[in-house]
Write a protein that holds these residues in place. Sequence first.
Motif, mmCIF file in Angstrom:
data_model
loop_
_atom_site.group_PDB
_atom_site.id
_atom_site.type_symbol
_atom_site.label_atom_id
_atom_site.label_comp_id
_atom_site.label_asym_id
_atom_site.label_seq_id
_atom_site.Cartn_x
_atom_site.Cartn_y
_atom_site.Cartn_z
ATOM 1 N N GLY A 1 -13.497 0.283 -2.085
ATOM 2 C CA GLY A 1 -12.767 -0.982 -2.091
ATOM 3 C C GLY A 1 -11.295 -0.809 -2.391
ATOM 4 O O GLY A 1 -10.688 -1.675 -3.028
ATOM 5 N N THR A 2 -10.688 0.307 -1.919
ATOM 6 C CA THR A 2 -9.281 0.585 -2.213
ATOM 7 C C THR A 2 -8.463 0.653 -0.929
ATOM 8 O O THR A 2 -9.004 0.867 0.170
ATOM 9 C CB THR A 2 -9.127 1.912 -2.970
ATOM 10 N N LEU A 3 -7.172 0.495 -1.115
ATOM 11 C CA LEU A 3 -6.231 0.525 0.005
ATOM 12 C C LEU A 3 -5.001 1.301 -0.419
ATOM 13 O O LEU A 3 -4.445 1.059 -1.490
ATOM 14 C CB LEU A 3 -5.835 -0.909 0.389
ATOM 15 N N ARG A 4 -4.580 2.263 0.401
ATOM 16 C CA ARG A 4 -3.359 3.019 0.114
ATOM 17 C C ARG A 4 -2.635 3.301 1.425
ATOM 18 O O ARG A 4 -3.228 3.280 2.511
ATOM 19 C CB ARG A 4 -3.663 4.323 -0.618
ATOM 20 N N GLY A 5 -1.355 3.581 1.325
ATOM 21 C CA GLY A 5 -0.552 3.811 2.513
ATOM 22 C C GLY A 5 -0.673 5.229 3.037
ATOM 23 O O GLY A 5 -0.889 6.171 2.274
ATOM 24 N N ARG A 6 -0.534 5.390 4.338
ATOM 25 C CA ARG A 6 -0.474 6.710 4.951
ATOM 26 C C ARG A 6 0.953 7.247 4.883
ATOM 27 O O ARG A 6 1.891 6.531 4.530
ATOM 28 C CB ARG A 6 -0.930 6.649 6.415
ATOM 29 N N SER A 7 1.111 8.499 5.246
ATOM 30 C CA SER A 7 2.434 9.115 5.256
ATOM 31 C C SER A 7 3.360 8.348 6.203
ATOM 32 O O SER A 7 2.995 8.028 7.333
ATOM 33 C CB SER A 7 2.315 10.578 5.711
ATOM 34 N N GLY A 8 4.548 8.044 5.725
ATOM 35 C CA GLY A 8 5.531 7.329 6.534
ATOM 36 C C GLY A 8 5.446 5.822 6.438
ATOM 37 O O GLY A 8 6.285 5.114 7.005
ATOM 38 N N ALA A 9 4.458 5.289 5.706
ATOM 39 C CA ALA A 9 4.300 3.834 5.622
ATOM 40 C C ALA A 9 5.475 3.185 4.901
ATOM 41 O O ALA A 9 5.942 2.113 5.294
ATOM 42 C CB ALA A 9 2.986 3.487 4.923
ATOM 43 N N GLN A 10 5.962 3.839 3.838
ATOM 44 C CA GLN A 10 7.074 3.255 3.087
ATOM 45 C C GLN A 10 8.338 3.205 3.935
ATOM 46 O O GLN A 10 9.072 2.218 3.939
ATOM 47 C CB GLN A 10 7.314 4.062 1.806
ATOM 48 N N ARG A 11 8.602 4.273 4.684
ATOM 49 C CA ARG A 11 9.779 4.302 5.548
ATOM 50 C C ARG A 11 9.672 3.220 6.625
ATOM 51 O O ARG A 11 10.642 2.533 6.945
ATOM 52 C CB ARG A 11 9.926 5.672 6.192
ATOM 53 N N LEU A 12 8.473 3.073 7.188
ATOM 54 C CA LEU A 12 8.268 2.041 8.199
ATOM 55 C C LEU A 12 8.515 0.653 7.628
ATOM 56 O O LEU A 12 9.149 -0.191 8.261
ATOM 57 C CB LEU A 12 6.837 2.128 8.738
ATOM 58 N N ALA A 13 8.055 0.408 6.415
ATOM 59 C CA ALA A 13 8.198 -0.912 5.806
ATOM 60 C C ALA A 13 9.668 -1.262 5.573
ATOM 61 O O ALA A 13 10.102 -2.385 5.871
ATOM 62 C CB ALA A 13 7.418 -0.973 4.492
ATOM 63 N N VAL A 14 10.449 -0.330 5.038
ATOM 64 C CA VAL A 14 11.840 -0.651 4.691
ATOM 65 C C VAL A 14 12.738 -0.684 5.921
ATOM 66 O O VAL A 14 13.783 -1.353 5.898
ATOM 67 C CB VAL A 14 12.403 0.342 3.652
ATOM 68 N N ALA B 1 0.818 -1.212 0.000
ATOM 69 C CA ALA B 1 0.000 0.000 0.000
ATOM 70 C C ALA B 1 0.849 1.259 0.000
ATOM 71 O O ALA B 1 0.421 2.309 -0.497
ATOM 72 C CB ALA B 1 -0.927 -0.018 1.220
ATOM 73 N N ALA B 2 2.055 1.181 0.553
ATOM 74 C CA ALA B 2 2.941 2.345 0.561
ATOM 75 C C ALA B 2 3.414 2.710 -0.840
ATOM 76 O O ALA B 2 3.721 3.872 -1.111
ATOM 77 C CB ALA B 2 4.138 2.069 1.466
ATOM 78 N N MET B 3 3.468 1.730 -1.740
ATOM 79 C CA MET B 3 3.998 1.960 -3.079
ATOM 80 C C MET B 3 2.910 2.236 -4.119
ATOM 81 O O MET B 3 3.142 2.943 -5.098
ATOM 82 C CB MET B 3 4.825 0.745 -3.523
ATOM 83 N N ASP B 4 1.726 1.666 -3.926
ATOM 84 C CA ASP B 4 0.645 1.799 -4.909
ATOM 85 C C ASP B 4 -0.695 1.815 -4.195
ATOM 86 O O ASP B 4 -0.823 1.325 -3.069
ATOM 87 C CB ASP B 4 0.654 0.626 -5.906
ATOM 88 N N GLU B 5 -1.690 2.333 -4.895
ATOM 89 C CA GLU B 5 -3.068 2.182 -4.420
ATOM 90 C C GLU B 5 -3.620 0.894 -5.002
ATOM 91 O O GLU B 5 -3.521 0.642 -6.195
ATOM 92 C CB GLU B 5 -3.933 3.362 -4.846
ATOM 93 N N TRP B 6 -4.213 0.072 -4.152
ATOM 94 C CA TRP B 6 -4.673 -1.248 -4.557
ATOM 95 C C TRP B 6 -6.187 -1.371 -4.419
ATOM 96 O O TRP B 6 -6.786 -0.835 -3.474
ATOM 97 C CB TRP B 6 -4.047 -2.330 -3.676
ATOM 98 N N GLN B 7 -6.804 -2.086 -5.351
ATOM 99 C CA GLN B 7 -8.136 -2.610 -5.120
ATOM 100 C C GLN B 7 -7.996 -3.784 -4.156
ATOM 101 O O GLN B 7 -7.134 -4.649 -4.349
ATOM 102 C CB GLN B 7 -8.777 -3.080 -6.428
#
Length: 713
Positions: free
Chosen positions: A491-504, A433-439
């Motif tokens: 029906g979509t899912l996307r990351g909040r601010s800081g989600a990508q940093r948290l993941a890596v 979700a941090a990288m793309d918006e998903w169905q």
Amino acid sequence: MSAIEQFSAPTRAWFSATFPAPTAVQERGWEAVAGGRHTLMCAPTGSGKTLAAFLWSIDRLLQEPVPAAAERCRVLYVSPLKALTVDVERNLRAPLRGIALAAERAGIAVPELHVAVRTGDTPASARRDMERHPPDLLITTPESLFLLLTSRARAMLETVRWVIVDEIHSIAATKRGAHFALSLERLVARTRGEPQRIGLSATQRPLEEIGRFLGGAGREVSLVETGGGVDGAAKLFDLRVEVPVEDLGDLERDADRRELAADAPRRSIWPALHPRLLELIGAHRSTIVFANSRRLAERLTAQLNELAGTELARAHHGSIARELRVEVEDGLKSGRLPAIVATSSLELGIDMGAVDLVIQVEAPTSVASGIQRIGRAGHHVGEPSTGVVFPKFRGDLLECAVVVARMLSGDIETTRVLRCPLDVLAQQVVAMAAMDEWQVDELAALVRRAHPFSTLGDRSLTSVLEMLSGAYPSDEFAELRPRVVWDRAAGTLRGRSGAQRLAVTSGGTIPDRGLYGVRLLDDAGPAAGGLGRRVGELDEEMVYELRPGDTFVLGATTWRALEITASDVLVAPAPGEPGRMSFWHGDALGRPIEVGRALGELLAELDGLPDAAAEQRLRERSRLDTGAARNLVAYVREQRAATGALPDHQTVVVERFRDQLGDWRLCVLTPWGARVHAPWALAVAARLQKRLGVDVQRIHTDDGFAVRLPDAA
């Protein structure tokens, strides 16, 4: 027609000049790979599997026009071990250089193929250069693949056409494997076409389940299983189990018989074992000694070097920095170092050159592990693997007999793929979700294509998404920040601010223990950023007991602790000084259930045989030497005399006695291993504590568990 005939003329010329003929796994593997099928190759160590996996893709790339710079990455190799990535990169130089020379002699122009390694040890500058100039063949680890997919660098993976997964059995049954399976599906979702998957392993059962893990849901995988030689014959093992004392049950008497020095340990096997190890190492060109724990590896190395009066051996394990491990490996390969004392860090398919003997101290942790370890010797096509196994005590001797017999018959443990670990799913969902918006429907379909998550239910997935989006079950979780935005209406899912940093920064599965880095301290000091190279890592409990000024041994080298920070131990070399031996926890998971069952069956069999027949059975089927067989039969007879029963596969032996303080001890003996005994002991202790209202202490091992009850109970 041989499978090698399908390759181009330069590749055929190089292969024919280098090898007498393709091995069985190469013949059958190339047939499957050339047909475009996902393929799992299972063959013993030293059978040429890695070359079988790489050669077809290398041959195709050499015949194609050079693509645009951003589209060059077409082969992705994933290894579960960082040390193996370095080894594979080194071993690829021979075919790449050899085929190029063969093409040059034939007047055929071929492109120059570039190989790069990306792991946690890769410098940041090299990673940036890799993104600007992607290699043709990228070598990485499961964790680094996850980081690539969760960063801008994922663009370089869009052109991947072949994915090679080495030593796949080592991760299939773990959370790490489930994590990697999702990364593999994320990779497929990014590539322009479906990459061909090629899996490699020497020890796996059942093959069909590993094939399903490799392919995921809805993909057929061709299974190629052969022996180690050109004709597909099984790998040969020259094995024996040796006991270096006359009586394992009376080590003090044995010490008196050998007239040891007055200050030598009396009730220990080590004074007899160390000289025997030294003798075997001296009689061979190149030796690997395997131990089941990092602490034992360090201790053995120190004792062997002290006894030899020179640096005879170096330690090699996962808590030693990569640079030092490479230095140790090169020392053995070049012949400068006669021996290495290693743990599972050398168990997988690293090519250690002309090793002619493997010594295993203690029973191997599993049959598959034993095959991998002894297979380091004679790591070439058709060569037998020579190994000697030394038990530490009589119970260990029993396990050695079982494991060696199963190694010789190929009865390895069943791999059970972990199903639906939701903590792994949550981490990957945040990264996606941090990288793309998903169905949500598309995300669910991707997740279920990974074999560990093929049975994921809607309710479990919904619970994970609710947790990640902030729909917590109570106010106790109110301080946790939501990581994704779940729009239920769309029906979509996307990351909040800081989600990508948290993941890596939180990639990979959660370790069981905390580890501190061990780093050299420069003169400038930590405040000035004066940290030198990393030399290894220590267990958090070891660091808790460490104080500035203390000396300790790591990698057969003594270091002085200068400063301890929140994450590192800053050290300076202290050569020649005595130091405390380092230790780590959580090195072994416990006896596999198949080994436990076989151990119980062997006990029952020996119990029903006369002494002479029992000893002959052990010599023939378990390769015990005469002294070892005699010791084991005596051990079984003493157990029968002491308790009237043996803890075999159909019998649980329960003993009770009072200890030195007068408290009751209750011991439950079975062969089923710590994985069974740990929860059993926990349940028994909880029930006794609830019923009696007293504090109950417990301890468990592979051979049973014990609880201690105060006398008042």
